[in-house]
Design an enzyme around this catalytic site. Structure first.
Site, PDB file in Angstrom:
ATOM      1  N   LYS A 198       0.837  -1.209   0.000  1.00 36.36           N
ATOM      2  CA  LYS A 198       0.000   0.000   0.000  1.00 36.36           C
ATOM      3  C   LYS A 198       0.868   1.254   0.000  1.00 36.36           C
ATOM      4  O   LYS A 198       0.629   2.188  -0.757  1.00 36.36           O
ATOM      5  CB  LYS A 198      -0.892  -0.030   1.254  1.00 36.36           C
ATOM      6  CG  LYS A 198      -1.363   1.317   1.726  1.00 36.36           C
ATOM      7  CD  LYS A 198      -2.158   1.234   3.018  1.00 36.36           C
ATOM      8  CE  LYS A 198      -1.399   1.462   4.296  1.00 36.36           C
ATOM      9  NZ  LYS A 198      -1.054   2.825   4.656  1.00 36.36           N
ATOM     10  N   ASN A 199       1.902   1.266   0.847  1.00 40.08           N
ATOM     11  CA  ASN A 199       2.686   2.496   1.002  1.00 40.08           C
ATOM     12  C   ASN A 199       3.623   2.758  -0.174  1.00 40.08           C
ATOM     13  O   ASN A 199       4.224   3.830  -0.256  1.00 40.08           O
ATOM     14  CB  ASN A 199       3.459   2.485   2.327  1.00 40.08           C
ATOM     15  CG  ASN A 199       2.512   2.659   3.510  1.00 40.08           C
ATOM     16  OD1 ASN A 199       1.333   2.963   3.324  1.00 40.08           O
ATOM     17  ND2 ASN A 199       3.023   2.470   4.720  1.00 40.08           N
TER      18      ASN A 199
ATOM     19  N   ARG B 134      -4.018  10.603   5.174  1.00 42.84           N
ATOM     20  CA  ARG B 134      -2.918  11.584   5.167  1.00 42.84           C
ATOM     21  C   ARG B 134      -2.034  11.462   3.931  1.00 42.84           C
ATOM     22  O   ARG B 134      -1.468  12.450   3.463  1.00 42.84           O
ATOM     23  CB  ARG B 134      -2.058  11.386   6.414  1.00 42.84           C
ATOM     24  CG  ARG B 134      -2.780  11.679   7.685  1.00 42.84           C
ATOM     25  CD  ARG B 134      -1.826  11.623   8.838  1.00 42.84           C
ATOM     26  NE  ARG B 134      -0.804  12.651   8.716  1.00 42.84           N
ATOM     27  CZ  ARG B 134      -0.956  13.907   9.103  1.00 42.84           C
ATOM     28  NH1 ARG B 134      -2.071  14.291   9.658  1.00 42.84           N
ATOM     29  NH2 ARG B 134       0.019  14.770   8.953  1.00 42.84           N
TER      30      ARG B 134
ATOM     31  N   CYS C  95      -4.285  12.986  13.771  1.00 46.00           N
ATOM     32  CA  CYS C  95      -3.976  11.578  13.521  1.00 46.00           C
ATOM     33  C   CYS C  95      -3.874  10.839  14.846  1.00 46.00           C
ATOM     34  O   CYS C  95      -3.249  11.329  15.787  1.00 46.00           O
ATOM     35  CB  CYS C  95      -2.666  11.474  12.756  1.00 46.00           C
ATOM     36  SG  CYS C  95      -2.251   9.785  12.373  1.00 46.00           S
TER      37      CYS C  95
ATOM     38  N   ARG D 279       1.531  14.604  13.315  1.00 44.45           N
ATOM     39  CA  ARG D 279       2.202  14.269  12.052  1.00 44.45           C
ATOM     40  C   ARG D 279       2.314  15.548  11.216  1.00 44.45           C
ATOM     41  O   ARG D 279       1.528  15.781  10.311  1.00 44.45           O
ATOM     42  CB  ARG D 279       1.442  13.159  11.316  1.00 44.45           C
ATOM     43  CG  ARG D 279       1.518  11.845  12.076  1.00 44.45           C
ATOM     44  CD  ARG D 279       0.777  10.745  11.383  1.00 44.45           C
ATOM     45  NE  ARG D 279       1.452  10.257  10.209  1.00 44.45           N
ATOM     46  CZ  ARG D 279       0.943   9.309   9.407  1.00 44.45           C
ATOM     47  NH1 ARG D 279      -0.228   8.780   9.682  1.00 44.45           N
ATOM     48  NH2 ARG D 279       1.617   8.901   8.362  1.00 44.45           N
TER      49      ARG D 279
ATOM     50  N   ASP E 104       5.795   0.659  11.845  1.00 38.99           N
ATOM     51  CA  ASP E 104       4.560   0.004  11.404  1.00 38.99           C
ATOM     52  C   ASP E 104       4.469  -1.465  11.839  1.00 38.99           C
ATOM     53  O   ASP E 104       3.461  -2.129  11.577  1.00 38.99           O
ATOM     54  CB  ASP E 104       4.421   0.104   9.875  1.00 38.99           C
ATOM     55  CG  ASP E 104       4.144   1.535   9.430  1.00 38.99           C
ATOM     56  OD1 ASP E 104       3.754   2.352  10.281  1.00 38.99           O
ATOM     57  OD2 ASP E 104       4.326   1.834   8.232  1.00 38.99           O
TER      58      ASP E 104
ATOM     59  N   ILE F 195       9.768   7.071  16.241  1.00 35.67           N
ATOM     60  CA  ILE F 195       9.192   7.737  15.061  1.00 35.67           C
ATOM     61  C   ILE F 195       7.912   8.483  15.478  1.00 35.67           C
ATOM     62  O   ILE F 195       7.769   9.663  15.187  1.00 35.67           O
ATOM     63  CB  ILE F 195       8.849   6.727  13.932  1.00 35.67           C
ATOM     64  CG1 ILE F 195      10.055   5.834  13.613  1.00 35.67           C
ATOM     65  CG2 ILE F 195       8.344   7.454  12.684  1.00 35.67           C
ATOM     66  CD1 ILE F 195      11.170   6.464  12.852  1.00 35.67           C
TER      67      ILE F 195
ATOM     68  N   ARG G 190      -7.925  -0.779   5.728  1.00 36.78           N
ATOM     69  CA  ARG G 190      -7.128   0.238   5.015  1.00 36.78           C
ATOM     70  C   ARG G 190      -5.819  -0.345   4.520  1.00 36.78           C
ATOM     71  O   ARG G 190      -5.226   0.160   3.583  1.00 36.78           O
ATOM     72  CB  ARG G 190      -6.790   1.393   5.960  1.00 36.78           C
ATOM     73  CG  ARG G 190      -7.974   2.190   6.387  1.00 36.78           C
ATOM     74  CD  ARG G 190      -7.551   3.333   7.236  1.00 36.78           C
ATOM     75  NE  ARG G 190      -6.676   4.214   6.451  1.00 36.78           N
ATOM     76  CZ  ARG G 190      -6.290   5.407   6.841  1.00 36.78           C
ATOM     77  NH1 ARG G 190      -6.691   5.877   7.994  1.00 36.78           N
ATOM     78  NH2 ARG G 190      -5.494   6.144   6.094  1.00 36.78           N
TER      79      ARG G 190
END
Ligand code: EPU
Length: 420
Positions: free
Chosen positions: A22-23, A92, A116, A121, A307, A329, A399
């Site tokens: 996805k990213n 986002r 978020c 962010r 993640d 992060i 998602r």
């Protein structure tokens, strides 16, 4: 709204195919705005976030067609340059149309993303990078309004307080491909998704060097062409299945997973006592021993990915001893702690760290998903918990994970979807 129900206690066995990332798909779809020509992108996961990006591209006037895992984008002489709040506020990553619009249309109006759940962010690095390329940017009525008619190359330091930024790198990289002269990005992100984006841009005719490093050099070209590209496999989905095997004391083969994208996770899991090996482009995982505690710190690639932090925490809940996770992060990305504790975990938050005292057993409970990766952590906990776990707000999971309950069922888990 749907919920997931899991009857815990089944050891996972068999093999699972990983979907496209996805990213990687989201910025690559945005990059297709840099040309009028047609691009064909395959191995695109049909997830909610991808649908949202398609919506944005359509709202700009672009013809786009998705069939199974293939997307055909035909920008032509599209005239739109506005990404509306009602779409951007739902995802986002919509921000990554900003750089392409400025570079190809000379103007952009993109809504500022909203709050978020995983913590603040900011987008200051996106704006800093694009301004350094000569874009004139104002914030007006909740929108980023930019003029990119006179872009010029530059040497740009893109690091922030938490290191490199993935999507700021994507935005500035995309804009720089059509900016005259040589642009150098320092402290650029080198996540595999950025490398995939750069590889797509190179196929479009961009001149890019150093995309696997923190210094990326781009020689601007006048025009880009359409391209065919296959999205890389999703390393976070793959890592989640590695952890699913580990937590259930299972034995599974993860097809399409790239071991080179998961070095930090695999290193830590070997310390925990999980057997992991690489067979071609698959990862084999076997977990039989007593699991030992470990400490991890999330960092930009190739460090431990934020993640996978929540999913790793689920595993640590059942390791014997004390583990510590430090989140470097998103220091507030700990919404899953209270839900895991409702399942019998013993986790204490201390600033940007979590201290996890392993327990012999988790117990199934009704829990609520708060964001995408937190939902995955609850699924992993549910797989090993005694009894039934009901995970509500499963739209978060949708998602980013393609058919998770189907893939887990095929591995032997007792998991199904119900209407709430
Ligand atoms: N940051 C700034 N200023 C900026 C941008 C970022 O200070 O202008 C900070 C962030 O607050 C954070 C750090 O820099 O502390 C890194 O954030 P980054 O910009 O890299 O995050 P992102 O690009 O917005 C992508 C992924 C996220 C993933 C992060 C970190 C996509 C679509 N999203 O977000 O994925 O967590 O990189 O690896 O690629 C997810 O898939 O669940 C997800 C949240």
């Amino acid at each position: 709204m749907d919920k997931l129900v899991i009857e815990g206690g089944k050891k996972l066995r068999g093999s699972v195919q990983i979907s496209g990332a996805k990213n990687a798909a989201l910025p690559i779809l945005a990059a297709s705005l840099l040309t009028e020509e047609r691009s064909v992108i395959t191995n695109v996961p049909p997830l909610r976030d991808v649908q949202t990006m398609i919506k944005i591209l359509r709202s700009l006037g672009i013809k786009i067609h998705m069939e199974e895992d293939q997307i055909i984008v035909q920008p032509g002489k599209y005239s739109g340059f506005t990404a509306l709040y009602k779409i951007v506020s739902t995802m986002r990553a919509s921000i990554c149309v900003l750089g392409p619009l400025l570079a190809s249309k000379g103007k952009a109006k993109v809504s500022l993303p909203g709050g978020c759940v995983i913590g603040p962010r900011p987008i200051d690095l996106h704006l800093k990078g694009l301004r350094a390329l000569g874009a004139k940017i104002k914030i007006e009525h909740g929108y980023i309004v930019g003029d990119g008619k006179k872009l010029k190359s530059n040497r740009i330091y893109l690091g922030g307080p938490f290191g490199s930024s993935v999507l700021a790198t994507a935005n500035v990289l995309m804009a720089a491909t059509l900016t005259p002269g040589k642009t150098i990005l320092e402290n650029a992100a080198c996540e595999p998704e950025i490398v995939d984006l750069a590889n797509f841009l190179v196929k479009m005719g961009a001149k890019i060097k150093g995309q696997k490093t923190h210094i990326i050099e781009i020689d601007g070209v006048k025009k880009l062409n359409g391209a065919h590209h296959r999205i890389i496999e999703d390393r976070i989905e793959a890592g989640t299945y590695v952890l699913a095997a580990a937590i259930t004391k299972g034995e599974i083969t993860i097809k399409g997973a790239c071991i080179g994208h998961l070095g930090a996770l695999i290193d830590k899991l070997r310390e925990v006592g999980v057997v992991i090996s690489n067979i071609g482009n698959s990862i084999y995982v076997k977990s039989t021993r007593n699991l030992k505690p470990v400490d991890i710190t999330t960092l930009p690639f190739p460090g431990f990915p934020t993640d996978l932090q929540a999913q790793m925490m689920a595993l640590m809940c059942v390791c014997s001893g004390i583990s510590v996770i430090t989140e470097k992060i998103y220091p507030e990305r700990f919404m899953h702690i209270s839900e895991l504790n409702r399942m019998g975990a013993q986790i204490m938050k201390e600033g940007s760290s979590a201290i996890i005292k392993g327990v012999p057993k988790l117990s199934g409970a009704p829990v609520m998903a708060s964001d995408l990766r937190a939902s995955a952590a609850l699924v992993l906990a549910g797989l090993v918990a005694k009894g039934r776990t009901d995970i509500s707000r499963v739209y978060h999971l949708d998602r980013g994970y393609q058919k998770m309950e189907e893939k887990l069922s095929r591995l032997g888990a007792k998991i199904w979807r119900e209407k709430e």
